[in-house]
Design a protein around this motif. Structure first.
Motif, PDB file in Angstrom:
ATOM      1  N   UNK A  75       0.837  -1.206   0.000  1.00 51.94           N
ATOM      2  CA  UNK A  75       0.000   0.000   0.000  1.00 51.94           C
ATOM      3  C   UNK A  75       0.869   1.253   0.000  1.00 51.94           C
ATOM      4  N   UNK A  76       1.879   1.276   0.860  1.00 54.33           N
ATOM      5  CA  UNK A  76       2.755   2.442   0.925  1.00 54.33           C
ATOM      6  C   UNK A  76       3.463   2.668  -0.410  1.00 54.33           C
ATOM      7  N   UNK A  77       3.876   1.597  -1.062  1.00 55.10           N
ATOM      8  CA  UNK A  77       4.545   1.713  -2.365  1.00 55.10           C
ATOM      9  C   UNK A  77       3.597   2.314  -3.394  1.00 55.10           C
ATOM     10  N   UNK A  78       2.366   1.845  -3.415  1.00 45.19           N
ATOM     11  CA  UNK A  78       1.394   2.374  -4.377  1.00 45.19           C
ATOM     12  C   UNK A  78       1.016   3.825  -4.047  1.00 45.19           C
ATOM     13  N   UNK A  79       0.847   4.142  -2.754  1.00 47.34           N
ATOM     14  CA  UNK A  79       0.515   5.527  -2.401  1.00 47.34           C
ATOM     15  C   UNK A  79       1.550   6.488  -2.996  1.00 47.34           C
ATOM     16  N   UNK A  80       2.821   6.100  -2.956  1.00 46.92           N
ATOM     17  CA  UNK A  80       3.872   6.959  -3.509  1.00 46.92           C
ATOM     18  C   UNK A  80       3.706   7.150  -5.022  1.00 46.92           C
ATOM     19  N   UNK A  81       3.206   6.125  -5.703  1.00 53.14           N
ATOM     20  CA  UNK A  81       3.036   6.203  -7.154  1.00 53.14           C
ATOM     21  C   UNK A  81       1.765   6.964  -7.559  1.00 53.14           C
ATOM     22  N   UNK A 221     -11.201  16.108   6.836  1.00 50.12           N
ATOM     23  CA  UNK A 221     -11.912  17.205   7.507  1.00 50.12           C
ATOM     24  C   UNK A 221     -11.085  18.476   7.626  1.00 50.12           C
ATOM     25  N   UNK A 222      -9.765  18.368   7.451  1.00 50.95           N
ATOM     26  CA  UNK A 222      -8.907  19.550   7.547  1.00 50.95           C
ATOM     27  C   UNK A 222      -8.868  20.298   6.221  1.00 50.95           C
ATOM     28  N   UNK A 223      -8.645  19.563   5.129  1.00 49.04           N
ATOM     29  CA  UNK A 223      -8.489  20.207   3.820  1.00 49.04           C
ATOM     30  C   UNK A 223      -9.763  20.212   2.996  1.00 49.04           C
ATOM     31  N   UNK A 224     -10.703  19.313   3.326  1.00 45.74           N
ATOM     32  CA  UNK A 224     -11.915  19.179   2.536  1.00 45.74           C
ATOM     33  C   UNK A 224     -11.736  18.377   1.263  1.00 45.74           C
ATOM     34  N   UNK A 225     -10.530  17.866   1.037  1.00 43.11           N
ATOM     35  CA  UNK A 225     -10.243  17.143  -0.201  1.00 43.11           C
ATOM     36  C   UNK A 225     -10.697  15.694  -0.103  1.00 43.11           C
ATOM     37  N   UNK A 226     -11.195  15.155  -1.218  1.00 44.96           N
ATOM     38  CA  UNK A 226     -11.478  13.726  -1.289  1.00 44.96           C
ATOM     39  C   UNK A 226     -10.139  12.998  -1.325  1.00 44.96           C
ATOM     40  N   UNK A 227      -9.985  12.043  -0.417  1.00 39.69           N
ATOM     41  CA  UNK A 227      -8.682  11.450  -0.107  1.00 39.69           C
ATOM     42  C   UNK A 227      -8.762   9.930  -0.159  1.00 39.69           C
ATOM     43  N   UNK A 228      -7.718   9.319  -0.689  1.00 42.47           N
ATOM     44  CA  UNK A 228      -7.641   7.865  -0.773  1.00 42.47           C
ATOM     45  C   UNK A 228      -7.275   7.291   0.589  1.00 42.47           C
ATOM     46  N   UNK A 229      -8.078   6.331   1.071  1.00 44.92           N
ATOM     47  CA  UNK A 229      -7.843   5.759   2.393  1.00 44.92           C
ATOM     48  C   UNK A 229      -7.696   4.259   2.357  1.00 44.92           C
ATOM     49  N   UNK A 230      -7.669   3.669   3.550  1.00 44.46           N
ATOM     50  CA  UNK A 230      -7.604   2.224   3.735  1.00 44.46           C
ATOM     51  C   UNK A 230      -6.333   1.676   3.079  1.00 44.46           C
ATOM     52  N   UNK A 231      -6.400   0.480   2.500  1.00 46.60           N
ATOM     53  CA  UNK A 231      -5.284  -0.066   1.734  1.00 46.60           C
ATOM     54  C   UNK A 231      -5.511   0.283   0.266  1.00 46.60           C
ATOM     55  N   UNK A 232      -4.473   0.044  -0.544  1.00 43.41           N
ATOM     56  CA  UNK A 232      -4.644   0.338  -1.962  1.00 43.41           C
ATOM     57  C   UNK A 232      -3.839  -0.653  -2.795  1.00 43.41           C
ATOM     58  N   UNK A 233      -4.520  -1.273  -3.785  1.00 43.77           N
ATOM     59  CA  UNK A 233      -3.872  -2.104  -4.791  1.00 43.77           C
ATOM     60  C   UNK A 233      -3.033  -3.227  -4.188  1.00 43.77           C
ATOM     61  N   UNK A 234      -3.606  -3.901  -3.202  1.00 41.39           N
ATOM     62  CA  UNK A 234      -2.967  -5.075  -2.604  1.00 41.39           C
ATOM     63  C   UNK A 234      -3.652  -6.338  -3.115  1.00 41.39           C
ATOM     64  N   UNK A 235      -3.058  -7.504  -2.876  1.00 42.96           N
ATOM     65  CA  UNK A 235      -3.727  -8.748  -3.261  1.00 42.96           C
ATOM     66  C   UNK A 235      -5.036  -9.003  -2.514  1.00 42.96           C
ATOM     67  N   UNK A 236      -5.295  -8.285  -1.429  1.00 44.10           N
ATOM     68  CA  UNK A 236      -6.578  -8.416  -0.741  1.00 44.10           C
ATOM     69  C   UNK A 236      -7.658  -7.554  -1.378  1.00 44.10           C
ATOM     70  N   UNK A 237      -7.267  -6.455  -2.005  1.00 50.91           N
ATOM     71  CA  UNK A 237      -8.257  -5.515  -2.544  1.00 50.91           C
ATOM     72  C   UNK A 237      -8.308  -5.539  -4.071  1.00 50.91           C
TER      73      UNK A 237
END
Length: 308
Positions: A75-81, A221-237
């Motif tokens: 997830x951390x690797x994908x967040x960077x990309x 809630x601080x910036x109001x921006x729609x933000x990617x959360x949870x895990x991302x692009x893993x074999x579970x998701x």
């Protein structure tokens, strides 16, 4: 191979607040250490990925050693990309030693009650819908597609979030509009397809097909921006397939827990999926081969090996 790890009930400065099928959430507690965390990061949660594995709405035993580390590090690797496409919720990876490598300090988001799914290939629940009516979540598709077919273009096929232990339900885009409003719905769709397009290209360069993926978004809630959360692009998701073995018309070999699902539904397990019976314990060879698939996915995508 190390034994699978669950997550500790207590962590310095953190209070456990939630357990899911795989992840546990903590928030800063009332101790001086917890106050220091709030002063440093603001309103955050600690997201910890355990080695638990689930299938068919059951958490299975034993877990898959190292799985939590794979999910977090990938997830951390994908967040960077993806930082130029969409902000994400990660604040820090400075976490307690007991969960090092498998935890992230994350901004608390106001999550949208929608699973944002992008499909570039037809399989799973999308295939089942297509076989019933020639469409997926109301999107008509060409005739003659089979399991594993590449779609003419990626499609957004959202799902309504279910309670723990229940299936998410695929829904039409109009349901998302009714749930979160037209502007947010269009943004979620566009972001989901943009993330899929970027990730599909990255994976393909590494000999991996990204068949589909599930994303979760919230509002910061601080910036109001729609933000990617949870895990991302893993074999579970996500469904990742080896590109050199892709052959439409049959189930594809995959880098995820499909090996667990296949064993559970085989005569070897002796489990009646239609009953309320608890699934049997996973044999050692099923655990080992599933673990190998998670580690192989990480290695192929990142070009690095994980020592877990």
């Amino acid at each position: 191979m190390n034994a699978p790890l669950d997550v500790p009930a207590q962590l310095p400065g953190w209070r456990h607040v939630y357990s899911g099928k795989v992840r546990d959430l903590y928030e800063p507690d009332g101790s001086p250490a917890g106050a220091a965390l709030r002063d440093l990061h603001g309103d955050v949660v600690l997201v910890v990925a355990s080695d638990r594995v689930s299938a068919y709405d059951h958490v299975l035993s034993p877990g898959i050693p190292g799985k939590g580390v794979v999910l977090t590090q990938l997830s951390l690797w994908w967040f960077e990309h993806l930082t130029d496409l969409v902000p994400n919720h990660v604040v820090s990876t400075d976490v307690p030693d007991a969960v090092a490598g498998r935890a992230m300090v994350c901004r608390r988001l106001d999550m949208f009650p929608v699973e944002c799914v992008a499909r570039g290939y037809l399989t799973g629940s999308g295939l089942a819908e297509y076989q019933e009516g020639g469409e997926v979540t109301g999107i008509p598709l060409p005739a003659g597609l089979v399991d594993g077919s590449r779609l003419p273009e990626p499609i957004f096929t959202p799902a309504a979030k279910a309670e723990l232990g229940e299936h998410d339900e695929n829904v039409r885009f109009s349901v998302v509009v009714d749930t979160v409003g037209p502007a947010a719905a269009e943004t979620l769709r566009d972001l989901t397809l943009a993330v899929y397009a970027r990730a599909e290209g990255v994976a393909r360069e590494r000999g991996v097909i990204l068949a589909d993926t599930k994303l979760e978004f919230g509002t910061d809630p601080v910036t109001g921006a729609i933000t990617l959360g949870d895990e991302v692009l893993t074999p579970d998701s996500s469904r990742f397939w080896p590109a050199d073995a892709w052959e439409p018309g049959r189930p594809q070999p995959s880098f995820d827990k499909q090996y667990v699902r296949d064993w559970l539904t085989s005569p070897a397990s002796g489990w009646d999926q239609t009953s309320d019976a608890t699934p049997p314990a996973l044999p050692a060879d099923v655990v080992a081969r599933t673990r190998d698939r998670y580690l192989d996915a990480y290695r192929r995508l990142t070009g690095r090996a994980l020592d877990v």
